[in-house]
Structures are given as C-alpha cells and as structure tokens.
Motif scaffolding. Structure first.
Motif, PDB file in Angstrom:
ATOM      1  N   GLY A 201      41.083  15.241 -27.326  1.00 25.05           N
ATOM      2  CA  GLY A 201      40.553  16.731 -27.841  1.00 25.05           C
ATOM      3  C   GLY A 201      41.393  17.332 -28.862  1.00 25.05           C
ATOM      4  O   GLY A 201      40.945  18.198 -29.502  1.00 25.05           O
ATOM      5  N   ALA A 202      42.184  16.893 -29.567  1.00 26.01           N
ATOM      6  CA  ALA A 202      42.631  17.325 -31.100  1.00 26.01           C
ATOM      7  C   ALA A 202      42.065  17.403 -32.518  1.00 26.01           C
ATOM      8  O   ALA A 202      41.232  17.338 -33.323  1.00 26.01           O
ATOM      9  CB  ALA A 202      44.356  16.799 -31.493  1.00 26.01           C
ATOM     10  N   MET A 203      41.672  15.554 -31.353  1.00 24.32           N
ATOM     11  CA  MET A 203      40.480  15.367 -32.693  1.00 24.32           C
ATOM     12  C   MET A 203      39.562  15.970 -32.316  1.00 24.32           C
ATOM     13  O   MET A 203      38.422  15.399 -33.831  1.00 24.32           O
ATOM     14  CB  MET A 203      40.572  13.351 -32.421  1.00 24.32           C
ATOM     15  N   ARG A 204      38.596  16.457 -31.900  1.00 25.37           N
ATOM     16  CA  ARG A 204      37.918  17.039 -31.772  1.00 25.37           C
ATOM     17  C   ARG A 204      37.917  18.360 -32.375  1.00 25.37           C
ATOM     18  O   ARG A 204      36.524  18.615 -33.540  1.00 25.37           O
ATOM     19  CB  ARG A 204      37.045  17.553 -30.450  1.00 25.37           C
ATOM     20  N   LEU A 205      39.095  19.153 -32.594  1.00 24.76           N
ATOM     21  CA  LEU A 205      39.344  20.269 -33.286  1.00 24.76           C
ATOM     22  C   LEU A 205      39.558  19.737 -35.044  1.00 24.76           C
ATOM     23  O   LEU A 205      38.611  19.956 -35.843  1.00 24.76           O
ATOM     24  CB  LEU A 205      40.616  20.679 -33.131  1.00 24.76           C
TER      25      LEU A 205
END
Length: 439
Positions: A201-205
């Motif tokens: 999720g953080a990497m998608r941001l």
C-alpha cells in the motif's frame, strides 16, 4: 510496528492529494540492494536542461566545475549525478568519482549540506552504515530543515539494527515532508515487520507520487513487482515489472524480475535467456547468481558453475570501489562455496551492522558450516519481527529442520509454501520436499 499506522496513513493520503492538486515536483527515490540506501534528490541548476539524461548532466556539471572551480555547489551536484549514474548503469567505478567531488566541495565549503549528505548516501551505498549515520546526522545539524536527509539517517539506523530510532526518524520524515522517498521507506519498514499488504500500500502511493526520472519511476515499480512476487502474486509481479519496462526499457531490476516470474512458472529457458542478456550488459553479482541458480535448476550444471565463478570477479570489482559485500557474499558462499568462509564473512557483517538482514546471513552461514545450535539462535534474531521475506522463511525453516525443531521448521516452511512456493528455482522445490517430509 513502531510507526503510528493510522496517523501515517492519513498523512500519506493527504500528501498524495496535495501532489495531484498542485503538481509539485517529486524528489528522486533513494534506492539500493537490500534496503533503500541510494541517492538524495538532484536539483536542476541554472543552465541545465530539465530533460537531460544523467550522462548529459554529468557533462554539463563537469564543464561548470572547470569554468568555476571555486563553486562548491557545482562539485556537490556533480557528486550526486555520479551516484545516479551508478544507479542507472551498475558501474561502481563512479563511487570514487562521487567521493572525490564531494570532498572537493567540502574543502571549498566545510558546511556544505549537499556534499555532506551526499557522502552519507555514498557511505550507505558502500554498506558503511556507521559512516553513513554519522554523515547524515552531521548534515542534519548543518540544515535540519531539509527533509530528505532524514532518509539517509533512517536507512543507516535500519541497517544498524536500531529499529526504534529508525521508526522515530522515519515518522519525523513523514511529518515534515511525505514524498516518494518517505513512502518507499515506510514500505520497506513495514516489509521488515512482515506486513506485506501494508508495504504494498505504501509503495503504491510512491508510484502515484511519481519521480524525477524514468529510472526512479521504474525503480519503484520494480519494488512493487518484488512485493507482489514475494506474496506469491506472480501475475501482479509481471504487470508491475512490465510497467517499469514501459517507462524505462531494459531497466535491470525489472528485467531480472520478469525472469524470476518466468522461472516461477516453470519457464526456465526464457528466464535463462533473459538473465543471460542482462548479465552480458550488467554482470552484477545478484543477477549472475540468479542466472546460475536457474541454470542449475534446469540441469545446466556446467553453465551454472561457470557463472558462479564470475560472482567472485564481480564482487572483487565492487570491493575495489569501496563496497562492503560481506553479508551478500556470505549467503553465496553458504549456498555455493566455502561454508567456513561464509561464517567469517557473516560474522564481520553482523559485527559491522547487527540488523535482521545480517542475522539471516549469519544464521544461514552457521547452518551451512554445521554449527546448528548457533545457527538457530541467530535465526531467532533474524525472525524477531516476523519477516515474510521468502528467503528469510526458507532459511529459518531449514535451520530449524537441521536442529531437529520440527514444529518451528513446519511453521516457517508451511508459511513459505503457502505464500510463495516458487520464490526460487532451486530452493522453492527444496522447501516443498522438506515440508512433505515433515508431514
């Protein structure tokens, strides 16, 4: 996990909306091999073309320092460009050039922030984590308002095993300036703690935030691919790797990632062809090892042996240019070389940087050398945060199996086989056979 998840999630989402609303430029991602140790952002100086390649930027900055040899900022920016060139080419001979230009900048201006932080980044890239921490902290004293330098400090603290301090530094980084680099570090920190969905999720941001160069965007996409791959989502991994290659054709990490997906699906021949082409242009040890292991799994033992021999030569090249490869080389020696040498290398890596990564390397080396009780104790250190890295799970399960702890072995190997059964063409099948034997 030490970072406040609810606060952090809201900050990341708000920051993403701010990027979209006002079209802010995003800093370049700090990247690296096992962690996120890499470059700080490179500002566009007056007279430079914003769309220039890194090689063109280097030529322009070299001209600037010849014309203005007393300008410390020109030297500092040239050092950053050299570091970016390593990222893009894998050529470690740019490390000494970066060091020389940073040091010249500091001779001209001992309080130059960019050169100090750049030297910290260089130290991290060479796996000198204590040196990187000292330089990052010095840069923060020079200019505490530049947020990206807290990435240097965070990376060093993580690799030194100072996870509480790293969580606090990273939280401060996110509080001051949520951006692509901080998203990526949040992802890595969550990954270390076994939270693969949170890491993704953080990497998608980070992907949504974008980056300053095609290489930076592709680097983040390749990390997304790895998270999908480690989770056993090979279709998702392939999609992310192909997106990275659409942005930056030939990007090495994405090329290697696609080969891993092909091997995971049983396509050894296309994986070998892809890795062979990659190694011919960029013979980094991790790619050479991947090629050799895929060849070995396919029964091409002579070719695999030849490629394993190349690892030593490439490692020596890295060492000549100041890169500490003890932890990585220890794993290679434990798997394909001399277990006694693996233990010596891993012991040095652990003494220099007692992280979960070096604990994993040390435990595996001790196990290869038949020192099972010591290996189990070090494996417990490696797995203390509940890592779901497939290699960590494999090592922990096999170490436990060799010590006769069937319950621990079954737990980790079951988790591995359920999560990512084909994570490696050699060790995936071995893990499945070991688990079947336990059952």
């Amino acid at each position: 996990m030490a970072i406040r998840r609810d606060s952090l999630t809201m900050k990341l989402a708000a920051a993403l909306l701010a990027f979209v609303a006002v079209f802010l430029g995003v800093r370049a991602l700090d990247g690296g091999s096992a962690s996120l140790t890499g470059q700080p952002d490179v500002a566009v100086r007056e007279g430079e073309l914003p769309g220039a390649t890194t090689a063109q930027r280097i030529e322009g900055l070299q001209a600037q320092v010849r014309e203005a040899p007393s300008d410390p900022d020109a030297y500092a920016q040239l050092g950053l460009a050299y570091l970016q060139q390593v990222r893009e080419t894998g050529d470690p001979t740019f490390y000494p050039r970066a060091q020389g230009t940073f040091e010249q900048a500091l001779r001209l201006d001992p309080m130059n922030f960019t050169a100090t932080s750049g030297l910290g980044t260089l130290a991290l890239a060479r796996h000198d984590f204590r040196g990187g921490l000292a330089l990052g902290e010095r840069a923060a004293r020079i200019n505490p308002d530049v947020a990206r330098n807290y990435g240097v400090i965070t990376d060093a603290q993580v690799e030194l095993g100072r996870y509480g301090a790293a969580a606090r530094t990273l939280q401060h980084y996110v509080d001051v300036k949520p951006e692509l680099s901080s998203y990526a570090r949040v992802s890595y920190f969550r990954e270390l703690h076994g939270d693969l969905p949170g890491a993704l999720g953080a990497m998608r941001l980070a992907v949504s935030a974008g980056g300053g160069t095609a290489e930076n965007v592709s680097y983040v996409q390749a990390l997304v691919g790895k998270l999908h791959f480690d989770s056993g989502d090979y279709a998702g991994a392939e999609g992310a790797y192909r997106t990275a290659l659409d942005t930056d054709p030939g990007f090495p990490a994405a090329t290697a990632g696609l080969a891993r997906v092909e091997a995971a699906r049983g396509g050894y021949d296309p994986a070998i062809r892809r890795l062979r082409a990659l190694v011919q242009r960029l013979p980094l040890p991790e790619y050479v090892i991947a090629l050799g292991e895929t060849e070995q799994a396919a029964g091409l033992t002579v070719a695999a042996r030849r490629d394993y021999q190349l690892v030593g030569a490439e490692t020596r090249l890295l060492q000549v240019n100041g890169v500490n490869t003890d932890a990585e080389l220890a794993l290679f020696e434990a798997d394909h070389g001399d277990p006694a040498q693996a233990v010596d290398l891993a012991a040095r890596a652990w003494a220099a940087a007692p992280s979960v990564r070096s604990a994993d390397s040390y435990s595996w080396a001790l196990s290869a050398a038949g020192r099972d009780a010591e290996a189990l104790r070090m494996s417990e250190r490696a797995m203390r945060f509940g890592s779901r890295d497939p290699s960590f799970l494999y090592h922990a399960g096999m170490v436990a199996l060799r010590t006769g702890d069937a319950e621990r072995a079954n737990r980790f190997l079951s988790q591995l086989v359920a999560q990512s059964p084909n994570f490696n063409p050699l060790y995936g099948p071995r893990a499945q056979r070991a688990l079947e034997g336990l059952r």
